[in-house]
Write a protein that holds these residues in place. Structure first.
Motif, PDB file in Angstrom:
ATOM      1  N   PRO A 159       0.815  -1.212   0.000  1.00 22.99           N
ATOM      2  CA  PRO A 159       0.000   0.000   0.000  1.00 22.99           C
ATOM      3  C   PRO A 159       0.855   1.272   0.000  1.00 22.99           C
ATOM      4  O   PRO A 159       0.375   2.353  -0.329  1.00 22.99           O
ATOM      5  CB  PRO A 159      -0.799  -0.115   1.299  1.00 22.99           C
ATOM      6  CG  PRO A 159      -0.024  -1.060   2.175  1.00 22.99           C
ATOM      7  CD  PRO A 159       0.752  -1.955   1.273  1.00 22.99           C
ATOM      8  N   ASP A 181      -3.346  -0.630  -4.786  1.00 19.74           N
ATOM      9  CA  ASP A 181      -4.281  -1.427  -3.980  1.00 19.74           C
ATOM     10  C   ASP A 181      -4.014  -2.907  -4.266  1.00 19.74           C
ATOM     11  O   ASP A 181      -3.059  -3.255  -4.949  1.00 19.74           O
ATOM     12  CB  ASP A 181      -5.734  -0.996  -4.230  1.00 19.74           C
ATOM     13  CG  ASP A 181      -6.131  -1.128  -5.697  1.00 19.74           C
ATOM     14  OD1 ASP A 181      -5.600  -2.046  -6.369  1.00 19.74           O
ATOM     15  OD2 ASP A 181      -6.956  -0.328  -6.172  1.00 19.74           O
ATOM     16  N   ARG A 182      -4.905  -3.769  -3.770  1.00 22.89           N
ATOM     17  CA  ARG A 182      -4.642  -5.206  -3.906  1.00 22.89           C
ATOM     18  C   ARG A 182      -4.795  -5.689  -5.350  1.00 22.89           C
ATOM     19  O   ARG A 182      -4.309  -6.746  -5.710  1.00 22.89           O
ATOM     20  CB  ARG A 182      -5.612  -5.995  -3.023  1.00 22.89           C
ATOM     21  CG  ARG A 182      -5.387  -5.770  -1.548  1.00 22.89           C
ATOM     22  CD  ARG A 182      -4.554  -6.909  -0.982  1.00 22.89           C
ATOM     23  NE  ARG A 182      -4.690  -6.987   0.453  1.00 22.89           N
ATOM     24  CZ  ARG A 182      -4.142  -7.935   1.199  1.00 22.89           C
ATOM     25  NH1 ARG A 182      -3.444  -8.897   0.655  1.00 22.89           N
ATOM     26  NH2 ARG A 182      -4.300  -7.921   2.491  1.00 22.89           N
ATOM     27  N   GLN A 185      -1.547  -1.821  -9.489  1.00 21.29           N
ATOM     28  CA  GLN A 185      -0.519  -0.965  -8.872  1.00 21.29           C
ATOM     29  C   GLN A 185       0.279  -0.191  -9.914  1.00 21.29           C
ATOM     30  O   GLN A 185       0.276  -0.539 -11.091  1.00 21.29           O
ATOM     31  CB  GLN A 185       0.479  -1.838  -8.081  1.00 21.29           C
ATOM     32  CG  GLN A 185      -0.149  -2.723  -7.023  1.00 21.29           C
ATOM     33  CD  GLN A 185      -0.403  -4.136  -7.525  1.00 21.29           C
ATOM     34  OE1 GLN A 185       0.297  -4.613  -8.403  1.00 21.29           O
ATOM     35  NE2 GLN A 185      -1.416  -4.798  -6.966  1.00 21.29           N
ATOM     36  N   SER A 209       0.513  -9.699  -3.233  1.00 18.41           N
ATOM     37  CA  SER A 209       0.605  -8.724  -2.144  1.00 18.41           C
ATOM     38  C   SER A 209       1.866  -8.873  -1.300  1.00 18.41           C
ATOM     39  O   SER A 209       2.319  -9.986  -1.017  1.00 18.41           O
ATOM     40  CB  SER A 209      -0.611  -8.856  -1.227  1.00 18.41           C
ATOM     41  OG  SER A 209      -1.779  -8.553  -1.950  1.00 18.41           O
ATOM     42  N   TRP A 216       0.668  -5.151   3.588  1.00 23.74           N
ATOM     43  CA  TRP A 216      -0.721  -5.493   3.859  1.00 23.74           C
ATOM     44  C   TRP A 216      -0.801  -6.480   5.029  1.00 23.74           C
ATOM     45  O   TRP A 216       0.152  -7.231   5.270  1.00 23.74           O
ATOM     46  CB  TRP A 216      -1.355  -6.166   2.628  1.00 23.74           C
ATOM     47  CG  TRP A 216      -1.433  -5.304   1.421  1.00 23.74           C
ATOM     48  CD1 TRP A 216      -0.634  -5.387   0.308  1.00 23.74           C
ATOM     49  CD2 TRP A 216      -2.357  -4.232   1.175  1.00 23.74           C
ATOM     50  NE1 TRP A 216      -1.008  -4.433  -0.610  1.00 23.74           N
ATOM     51  CE2 TRP A 216      -2.062  -3.713  -0.105  1.00 23.74           C
ATOM     52  CE3 TRP A 216      -3.398  -3.663   1.912  1.00 23.74           C
ATOM     53  CZ2 TRP A 216      -2.766  -2.651  -0.661  1.00 23.74           C
ATOM     54  CZ3 TRP A 216      -4.096  -2.613   1.353  1.00 23.74           C
ATOM     55  CH2 TRP A 216      -3.786  -2.114   0.091  1.00 23.74           C
TER      56      TRP A 216
END
Ligand code: SAH
Length: 218
Positions: A159, A181-182, A185, A209, A216
């Motif tokens: 993040p 974000d998940r 990117q 991630s 995260w």
């Protein structure tokens, strides 16, 4: 057996010619490394014939090895000359580490999943990649004992840029990391010069991630 090895060599040369050169990979040292490192040995036997395709592949534990173009793009963005100490976060199957190892002095690589770390270590030994040091840990904390690093590469997306990594970067220094974000990117090239941090997005990407205290939650 010999024929098989030749086939992989041909597949690798084609990968460089068709996937890397026509896009924006111009660094000859990076092209050479991509042409030499046996990517198929880093994936499971059943996937070896697909190892030089223009796509990512699963490496177990829900993780993936990036498509060859993205590995080349990230490596090129690091601007390695040969003398650098590099920190990699996210060893995965070890392929990116092997590419880095042929382009710099020493690679320190951190992986949070034990099984992946063990398999990667085995292949580093098999290929006699003696300038790669690896450990199991939360790489969002970096590897302070060996820092600072001239270059840092993060191969999972967070993040934000983990602050321990910025602290462990030399000045001047360069860091490449996907941030977003998940789902999607920005692949960022981050430079530190006279204490000033500058970010530039070089590509829209989709990475697994980065999980850890400055990433995260699991
Ligand atoms: N460079 C790898 C890419 C693997 S995918 C390769 O060439 O195969 C990204 C890896 O980052 C995964 O293996 C994942 O487990 C790892 N990872 C995610 N969060 C991490 C963290 N905090 N510290 C270390 N590794 C992490």
């Amino acid at each position: 057996m010999l024929l098989m090895a030749n086939n992989y060599e041909l597949a690798r040369t084609r990968m460089v010619r068709e996937q890397l050169i026509p896009r924006d990979i111009t660094d000859q040292r990076v092209l050479h490394a991509m042409d030499k490192v046996p990517r198929h040995l880093f994936v499971e036997d059943a996937l070896q014939s697909q190892a030089y395709g223009d796509f990512p592949l699963p490496i177990g534990e829900g993780q993936t090895i990036s498509q060859p173009y993205i590995v080349a793009l990230m490596t090129q963005a690091l601007g390695l000359q040969g003398h650098e100490k590099v920190l990699e976060i996210g060893t995965g199957c070890g392929y990116q580490s092997a590419i880095l190892a042929s382009l710099c002095e020493r690679v320190y690589t951190v992986e949070r999943i034990k099984n992946l770390h063990i398999k990667a270590r085995r292949i580093f030994d098999r290929l006699k990649l003696l300038n790669i040091m690896c450990k199991i840990d939360d790489g969002t904390l970096g590897w302070p004992e060996h820092g600072p690093y001239d270059v840092i590469i993060v191969t999972a997306s967070g993040p934000q840029i983990p602050s321990p990594l910025l602290e462990q970067l030399t000045d001047p220094g360069r860091l490449v990391i996907p941030v977003g974000d998940r789902v999607s990117q920005d692949l960022l090239t981050v430079t530190k010069i006279d204490g000033v941090i500058t970010e530039k997005c070089i590509e829209k990407v989709r990475f697994v991630s980065l999980i850890g205290s400055a990433g995260w939650a699991a």
